[in-house]
Design an enzyme around this catalytic site. Structure first.
Site, short mmCIF file in Angstrom:
data_model
loop_
_atom_site.label_atom_id
_atom_site.label_comp_id
_atom_site.label_asym_id
_atom_site.label_seq_id
_atom_site.Cartn_x
_atom_site.Cartn_y
_atom_site.Cartn_z
N HIS A 97 0.96 -1.24 0.08
CA HIS A 97 0.09 -0.12 -0.14
C HIS A 97 0.89 1.15 -0.15
O HIS A 97 1.87 1.19 0.76
CB HIS A 97 -0.96 -0.01 1.32
CG HIS A 97 -0.23 -0.31 2.62
ND1 HIS A 97 0.08 -1.54 3.16
CD2 HIS A 97 -0.04 0.83 3.44
CE1 HIS A 97 0.79 -1.42 4.18
NE2 HIS A 97 0.78 -0.21 4.41
N HIS A 99 0.93 5.08 1.17
CA HIS A 99 0.18 6.10 1.76
C HIS A 99 0.03 7.68 1.40
O HIS A 99 1.28 8.23 0.87
CB HIS A 99 0.96 6.33 3.12
CG HIS A 99 0.96 5.27 4.15
ND1 HIS A 99 -0.10 5.10 5.20
CD2 HIS A 99 1.68 4.05 4.18
CE1 HIS A 99 0.31 4.06 5.84
NE2 HIS A 99 1.14 3.39 5.46
P1 5GP Z 1 1.65 0.29 7.41
O1 5GP Z 1 2.15 0.52 8.71
O2 5GP Z 1 1.63 -1.30 6.86
O3 5GP Z 1 2.58 1.19 6.32
O4 5GP Z 1 0.29 0.99 7.26
C1 5GP Z 1 -1.04 0.25 7.32
C2 5GP Z 1 -1.98 0.96 7.37
O5 5GP Z 1 -3.39 0.47 7.38
C3 5GP Z 1 -2.22 1.94 8.95
O6 5GP Z 1 -2.02 3.28 8.79
C4 5GP Z 1 -3.28 1.50 9.65
O7 5GP Z 1 -3.96 2.67 10.03
C5 5GP Z 1 -4.09 1.06 8.08
N1 5GP Z 1 -5.24 0.08 8.44
C6 5GP Z 1 -5.18 -1.13 9.26
N2 5GP Z 1 -6.27 -1.84 9.37
C7 5GP Z 1 -7.15 -1.09 8.60
C8 5GP Z 1 -8.63 -1.46 8.28
O8 5GP Z 1 -9.22 -2.30 8.69
N3 5GP Z 1 -9.36 -0.19 7.43
C9 5GP Z 1 -8.46 0.87 7.09
N4 5GP Z 1 -9.13 1.58 6.32
N5 5GP Z 1 -7.18 1.05 7.34
C10 5GP Z 1 -6.46 0.08 8.13
#
Ligand code: 5GP
Ligand code: ZN
Length: 137
Positions: A97, A99
């Site tokens: 993903h 951001h």
């Molecule tokens: P990472 O830390 O892996 O770069 O980002 C993962 C992101 O996914 C986090 O910012 C977290 O808030 C988001 N996230 C985790 N679970 C969910 C969910 O169930 N729904 C949504 N919309 N975002 C999620």
């Protein structure tokens, strides 16, 4: 993929606030909203992160990023576009993903920085050379 929260969002098993969707890419609001409008752009294909992504999937995802970013970004022209790969780098969801984090000012709650080091140009040249040798398809 079973047990992947973002695959469940793609399938509709888990609800999300969608901002963009086509046959290959989905964008939806991050549940944590680091700043207002914080959005995630994901490939519909399950892939762990960018380190495991094919050039074709990268092309598909990144080609959508500018238009989604412009749509997200109506209030201010400033935005950080970030991606975390593996746990040490802050990845918590193991479906790739990107951001999109709109920025509103120095006090908007986002703090990013890098330690700076005096440049050692010989070391930089050696390092660039060793990385360049590893670049393959
Ligand atoms: P990472 O830390 O892996 O770069 O980002 C993962 C992101 O996914 C986090 O910012 C977290 O808030 C988001 N996230 C985790 N679970 C969910 C969910 O169930 N729904 C949504 N919309 N975002 C999620
Ligand atoms: Zn997945």
């Amino acid at each position: 993929m079973d047990n992947c929260i973002f695959c469940k969002i793609i399938s509709g098993e888990i609800p999300s606030s969608k901002v963009y969707e086509d046959d290959k890419v989905l964008a939806f609001l991050d549940i944590s909203q680091a700043t207002k409008g914080h959005t995630l752009v994901i490939p519909k294909e399950h892939v762990r992160n960018i380190l495991e992504m094919s050039a074709e999937t990268a092309e598909t995802v990144f080609s959508r990023v500018p238009k989604i970013a412009r749509a997200v970004q109506k209030a201010t022209r400033a935005m950080n576009i970030l991606n975390n790969n593996e746990e040490v780098a802050g990845q918590t969801v193991f479906h790739a993903h990107i951001h999109l984090v709109p920025r509103y000012g120095a006090d908007d709650g986002i703090h990013m920085g890098f330690d700076e080091h005096e440049p050692d140009f010989a070391a930089l040249a050696d390092l660039a050379d060793s990385i360049a040798k590893e670049v393959t398809e």
